[in-house]
Design a protein around this motif. Structure first.
Motif, PDB file in Angstrom:
ATOM      1  N   LEU A  63       8.915   1.318   9.464  1.00  0.00           N
ATOM      2  CA  LEU A  63       8.564   1.269   8.045  1.00  0.00           C
ATOM      3  C   LEU A  63       7.194   0.656   7.755  1.00  0.00           C
ATOM      4  O   LEU A  63       6.427   1.243   6.987  1.00  0.00           O
ATOM      5  N   PRO A  64       6.814  -0.475   8.325  1.00  0.00           N
ATOM      6  CA  PRO A  64       5.483  -1.013   7.999  1.00  0.00           C
ATOM      7  C   PRO A  64       4.341  -0.060   8.359  1.00  0.00           C
ATOM      8  O   PRO A  64       3.420   0.137   7.554  1.00  0.00           O
ATOM      9  N   GLY A  65       4.400   0.535   9.527  1.00  0.00           N
ATOM     10  CA  GLY A  65       3.344   1.464   9.929  1.00  0.00           C
ATOM     11  C   GLY A  65       3.319   2.714   9.071  1.00  0.00           C
ATOM     12  O   GLY A  65       2.253   3.216   8.701  1.00  0.00           O
ATOM     13  N   VAL A  66       4.500   3.232   8.752  1.00  0.00           N
ATOM     14  CA  VAL A  66       4.595   4.410   7.896  1.00  0.00           C
ATOM     15  C   VAL A  66       4.038   4.091   6.517  1.00  0.00           C
ATOM     16  O   VAL A  66       3.247   4.857   5.952  1.00  0.00           O
ATOM     17  N   ALA A  67       4.435   2.953   5.970  1.00  0.00           N
ATOM     18  CA  ALA A  67       3.961   2.578   4.632  1.00  0.00           C
ATOM     19  C   ALA A  67       2.447   2.426   4.609  1.00  0.00           C
ATOM     20  O   ALA A  67       1.779   2.934   3.694  1.00  0.00           O
ATOM     21  N   ARG A  68       1.898   1.771   5.616  1.00  0.00           N
ATOM     22  CA  ARG A  68       0.440   1.597   5.660  1.00  0.00           C
ATOM     23  C   ARG A  68      -0.275   2.939   5.847  1.00  0.00           C
ATOM     24  O   ARG A  68      -1.336   3.172   5.262  1.00  0.00           O
ATOM     25  N   ALA A  69       0.304   3.823   6.653  1.00  0.00           N
ATOM     26  CA  ALA A  69      -0.303   5.147   6.848  1.00  0.00           C
ATOM     27  C   ALA A  69      -0.296   5.953   5.550  1.00  0.00           C
ATOM     28  O   ALA A  69      -1.206   6.748   5.305  1.00  0.00           O
ATOM     29  N   LEU A  70       0.725   5.738   4.725  1.00  0.00           N
ATOM     30  CA  LEU A  70       0.837   6.500   3.490  1.00  0.00           C
ATOM     31  C   LEU A  70       0.125   5.862   2.302  1.00  0.00           C
ATOM     32  O   LEU A  70      -0.068   6.510   1.272  1.00  0.00           O
ATOM     33  N   ASP A  71      -0.278   4.594   2.416  1.00  0.00           N
ATOM     34  CA  ASP A  71      -0.958   3.916   1.311  1.00  0.00           C
ATOM     35  C   ASP A  71      -2.123   4.721   0.733  1.00  0.00           C
ATOM     36  O   ASP A  71      -2.180   4.929  -0.484  1.00  0.00           O
ATOM     37  N   PRO A  72      -3.072   5.193   1.563  1.00  0.00           N
ATOM     38  CA  PRO A  72      -4.202   5.925   0.968  1.00  0.00           C
ATOM     39  C   PRO A  72      -3.779   7.214   0.271  1.00  0.00           C
ATOM     40  O   PRO A  72      -4.375   7.607  -0.734  1.00  0.00           O
ATOM     41  N   HIS A  73      -2.752   7.843   0.774  1.00  0.00           N
ATOM     42  CA  HIS A  73      -2.256   9.071   0.140  1.00  0.00           C
ATOM     43  C   HIS A  73      -1.610   8.753  -1.205  1.00  0.00           C
ATOM     44  O   HIS A  73      -1.787   9.489  -2.180  1.00  0.00           O
ATOM     45  N   PHE A  74      -0.863   7.665  -1.240  1.00  0.00           N
ATOM     46  CA  PHE A  74      -0.227   7.266  -2.492  1.00  0.00           C
ATOM     47  C   PHE A  74      -1.286   6.922  -3.539  1.00  0.00           C
ATOM     48  O   PHE A  74      -1.174   7.309  -4.703  1.00  0.00           O
ATOM     49  N   ASP A  75      -2.323   6.229  -3.102  1.00  0.00           N
ATOM     50  CA  ASP A  75      -3.414   5.864  -4.012  1.00  0.00           C
ATOM     51  C   ASP A  75      -4.146   7.094  -4.537  1.00  0.00           C
ATOM     52  O   ASP A  75      -4.635   7.096  -5.667  1.00  0.00           O
ATOM     53  N   ALA A  76      -4.219   8.153  -3.736  1.00  0.00           N
ATOM     54  CA  ALA A  76      -4.982   9.348  -4.095  1.00  0.00           C
ATOM     55  C   ALA A  76      -4.187  10.385  -4.884  1.00  0.00           C
ATOM     56  O   ALA A  76      -4.778  11.323  -5.419  1.00  0.00           O
ATOM     57  N   LYS A  77      -2.892  10.235  -4.978  1.00  0.00           N
ATOM     58  CA  LYS A  77      -2.053  11.292  -5.551  1.00  0.00           C
ATOM     59  C   LYS A  77      -2.214  11.494  -7.045  1.00  0.00           C
ATOM     60  O   LYS A  77      -1.865  12.538  -7.586  1.00  0.00           O
ATOM     61  N   GLY A  78      -2.737  10.492  -7.737  1.00  0.00           N
ATOM     62  CA  GLY A  78      -2.861  10.616  -9.181  1.00  0.00           C
ATOM     63  C   GLY A  78      -1.491  10.708  -9.827  1.00  0.00           C
ATOM     64  O   GLY A  78      -0.569   9.990  -9.447  1.00  0.00           O
ATOM     65  N   ASP A  79      -1.354  11.640 -10.763  1.00  0.00           N
ATOM     66  CA  ASP A  79      -0.085  11.812 -11.479  1.00  0.00           C
ATOM     67  C   ASP A  79       0.859  12.783 -10.781  1.00  0.00           C
ATOM     68  O   ASP A  79       1.961  13.014 -11.253  1.00  0.00           O
ATOM     69  N   GLU A  98      -0.549  11.649  11.102  1.00  0.00           N
ATOM     70  CA  GLU A  98      -0.655  10.205  10.879  1.00  0.00           C
ATOM     71  C   GLU A  98       0.705   9.516  11.078  1.00  0.00           C
ATOM     72  O   GLU A  98       0.793   8.448  11.684  1.00  0.00           O
ATOM     73  N   LEU A  99       1.756  10.134  10.557  1.00  0.00           N
ATOM     74  CA  LEU A  99       3.096   9.558  10.710  1.00  0.00           C
ATOM     75  C   LEU A  99       3.564   9.612  12.158  1.00  0.00           C
ATOM     76  O   LEU A  99       4.194   8.668  12.664  1.00  0.00           O
ATOM     77  N   LEU A 100       3.255  10.706  12.838  1.00  0.00           N
ATOM     78  CA  LEU A 100       3.644  10.817  14.244  1.00  0.00           C
ATOM     79  C   LEU A 100       2.885   9.826  15.116  1.00  0.00           C
ATOM     80  O   LEU A 100       3.429   9.345  16.117  1.00  0.00           O
TER      81      LEU A 100
END
Length: 146
Positions: A63-79, A98-100
């Motif tokens: 979970l920590p690695g997955v969450a950190r890998a997804l942080d930039p995507h979450f920030d970029a998703k907008g609405d 990235e997840l793999l």
């Protein structure tokens, strides 16, 4: 507004996230079809029978690695809904890679574990499975961000 990883890894939230991801994994594996789906369901079921806590612990460990890998995507998703954003054709392959990379790093440290054996046997097809799971993963995780 908190980051995805801050929200998911908060001590009061993390156990709920782990349980939600375990349910998502169960659902994703159950929905696999064909010969490879049968093999994946059998291997996953065997890993859970050997030690369901190992599967839960494996998810929590990733979970920590997955969450950190997804942080930039979450920030970029907008609405846009997070699952839709992650699974966009021009992006899904990169997100899966990235997840793999997170999973590969963890798998190299858990030799002999039933979950590690399942992962090793299916790593070659893992990218396709991860891409297929991105809509559900994004929707599941987005529900924990307030």
């Amino acid at each position: 507004m908190s980051t995805l990883s801050t929200a998911l890894l908060a001590p009061e939230t993390r156990p709920q996230v782990t349980e939600a991801l375990l349910r998502l994994a169960d659902s994703e594996v159950a929905g696999k079809k064909g010969i490879s789906g049968t093999m994946l369901r059998t291997a996953y079921s065997g890993a859970k029978k050997a030690s369901e806590s190992s599967v839960r612990k494996g998810i929590d460990r990733l979970l920590p690695g997955v969450a950190r890998a997804l942080d930039p995507h979450f920030d970029a998703k907008g609405d846009e809904p997070f699952g839709t954003y992650l699974s966009a054709p021009g992006r899904s392959g990169q997100v899966a890679d990235e997840l793999l990379a997170v999973a590969d790093a963890s798998a190299s440290r858990v030799e002999g574990n039933p979950l590690g054996r399942v992962y090793s046997s299916f790593r070659g097809k893992a990218k396709d499975h991860v891409i297929a799971a991105l809509p559900g993963l994004g929707a599941t995780l987005e529900g924990f961000v307030r």
